[in-house]
Design an enzyme around this catalytic site. Sequence first.
Site, PDB file in Angstrom:
ATOM      1  CG  PHE A 236     -11.945   3.007  -5.512  1.00 37.06           C
ATOM      2  CD1 PHE A 236     -11.967   1.623  -5.427  1.00 37.06           C
ATOM      3  CD2 PHE A 236     -11.155   3.719  -4.615  1.00 37.06           C
ATOM      4  CE1 PHE A 236     -11.213   0.957  -4.461  1.00 37.06           C
ATOM      5  CE2 PHE A 236     -10.405   3.055  -3.642  1.00 37.06           C
ATOM      6  CZ  PHE A 236     -10.430   1.672  -3.573  1.00 37.06           C
TER       7      PHE A 236
ATOM      8  CG  ASP B  33     -14.672   9.698  -2.667  1.00 32.70           C
ATOM      9  OD1 ASP B  33     -13.640  10.330  -2.350  1.00 32.70           O
ATOM     10  OD2 ASP B  33     -14.717   8.455  -2.709  1.00 32.70           O
TER      11      ASP B  33
ATOM     12  CE  LYS C 255      -5.895   7.531  -3.000  1.00 32.04           C
ATOM     13  NZ  LYS C 255      -7.223   7.112  -3.400  1.00 32.04           N
TER      14      LYS C 255
HETATM   15  C1  PLP Z   1      -8.153   6.142  -2.680  1.00 26.89           C
HETATM   16  C2  PLP Z   1      -9.604   6.479  -2.664  1.00 26.89           C
HETATM   17  C3  PLP Z   1     -10.436   6.097  -1.603  1.00 26.89           C
HETATM   18  C4  PLP Z   1      -9.956   5.202  -0.492  1.00 26.89           C
HETATM   19  O1  PLP Z   1      -9.004   5.811   0.316  1.00 26.89           O
HETATM   20  P1  PLP Z   1      -8.135   4.906   1.318  1.00 26.89           P
HETATM   21  O2  PLP Z   1      -7.283   5.895   2.028  1.00 26.89           O
HETATM   22  O3  PLP Z   1      -7.374   3.931   0.491  1.00 26.89           O
HETATM   23  O4  PLP Z   1      -9.081   4.232   2.225  1.00 26.89           O
HETATM   24  C5  PLP Z   1     -11.746   6.523  -1.614  1.00 26.89           C
HETATM   25  N1  PLP Z   1     -12.227   7.277  -2.616  1.00 26.89           N
HETATM   26  C6  PLP Z   1     -11.460   7.654  -3.658  1.00 26.89           C
HETATM   27  C7  PLP Z   1     -12.047   8.515  -4.721  1.00 26.89           C
HETATM   28  C8  PLP Z   1     -10.127   7.259  -3.727  1.00 26.89           C
HETATM   29  O5  PLP Z   1      -9.375   7.615  -4.769  1.00 26.89           O
END
Ligand code: PLP
Length: 403
Positions: free
Chosen positions: A138, A223, A252
């Site tokens: 994700f 990421d 986050k």
């Molecule tokens: C939550 C998340 C995102 C997206 O972040 P947003 O602030 O919702 O755009 C991207 N990568 C990972 C691994 C995430 O957990």
Amino acid sequence: MSWTPTRDDFDQYMVPNYSPQRVIPVRGEGSRLWDQDDREYIDFAGGIAVNGLGHANPVLLSALKEQADKVWHLSNVYTNEPALKLAKTLVEHTFAEKAFFCSSGGEANEAALKLVRRYAFEKFGEQKDKIISFRQSFHGRTFFTVSVGGQPKYSEGFGPVPGAIEHAQYNDLESVDALIDDRTCAIIVEPVQGEGGVTPATPEFLEGLRERCDRHQALLVFDEVQCGMGRSGELFAYMGYGVTPDVLTSAKALGGGFPIGAMLTTTDIASVFQPGTHGSTYGGNPLACAVALAAVETIADPSLLDGVKARHARFQQHLETLNQKHGGIFSEVRGKGLLIGAELSGHLEGRGRDVLAAAIDEGLMMLVAGPSVLRFAPSLIITDDEIDQGMESLDRALASLAE
Ligand SMILES: *Cc1c(COP(=O)(O)O)cnc(C)c1O
């Protein structure tokens, strides 16, 4: 005239792209939340791994209030002190030499994906455009990031997806070897897959990706939007693996609840972004950067990070006890630091949402990652008492769902 909104107003006024629980939290402190009726809850969700320092953290609050009295927003026509301090602090604490700021994780990944494409384009030519990512991954909700993400349900039905994106199997280097070649410009991977079910990478996997990227002159993007900022027990998860990426994204817990995202990279790679190549109106916003600076300085403290490892052990122990007591309800407990997943099995397989609802009735807010994994992503400074109390609630919730 005072008017108190209710959950029904969600259905009446909001675009129905979420299905929130019935209770509406109105205030929080540390790892406790209170709803409209002043009922108390333990918070094991941490705003989905965002509230790394809990609710109403005094250090973050004072950083926010201090900056709020000075200047909120300037645009990128000017730079500002909080952004410069945050960039310097992140550079000093990581492999990176340059930082780019934006407002969310999806935006940070969008920047990273554009950067790796642009880098390959300028250094090697337009044929080097292939991005490899992983199934179940994700990376955000922009159209580029859902296309790169490994969950087709998020990218289908929106028209043609961007090309030159391929998906390999997580923790499986052979599946990477089947796809990678000199046309590959980058591999993007979560060191711990969060939304996809809380699955940590094996060390050999990340080492193997590093080696393959080097061999094919491709960039390695980590990421760390969810697994970074102390959550793994290291400031960033790559540090624990000893594998250094070329580009790292954060968001986050970076803002502890204030929206901010960051992309970190080296001077050489950053150089392909010149004035006009990429941007964001709110990127580097002084309020966001002031809060994030306080968060980074707090979380980088080795004693806080040691505390994350200790709390991991406490969660693990509680989950093992619950598993025994409730007849092997978890087929696996996995994760790193305070990002823990418990895979439901037996009569609760696929019933994560039911556990979530039962937990709320027992005074506990928590998360799932997919239909069958309970996800724990609490504040990094949740107290032992709060952990114990939350686990008692979970115990009662599981009992209420017994066959
Ligand atoms: C939550 C998340 C995102 C997206 O972040 P947003 O602030 O919702 O755009 C991207 N990568 C990972 C691994 C995430 O957990």
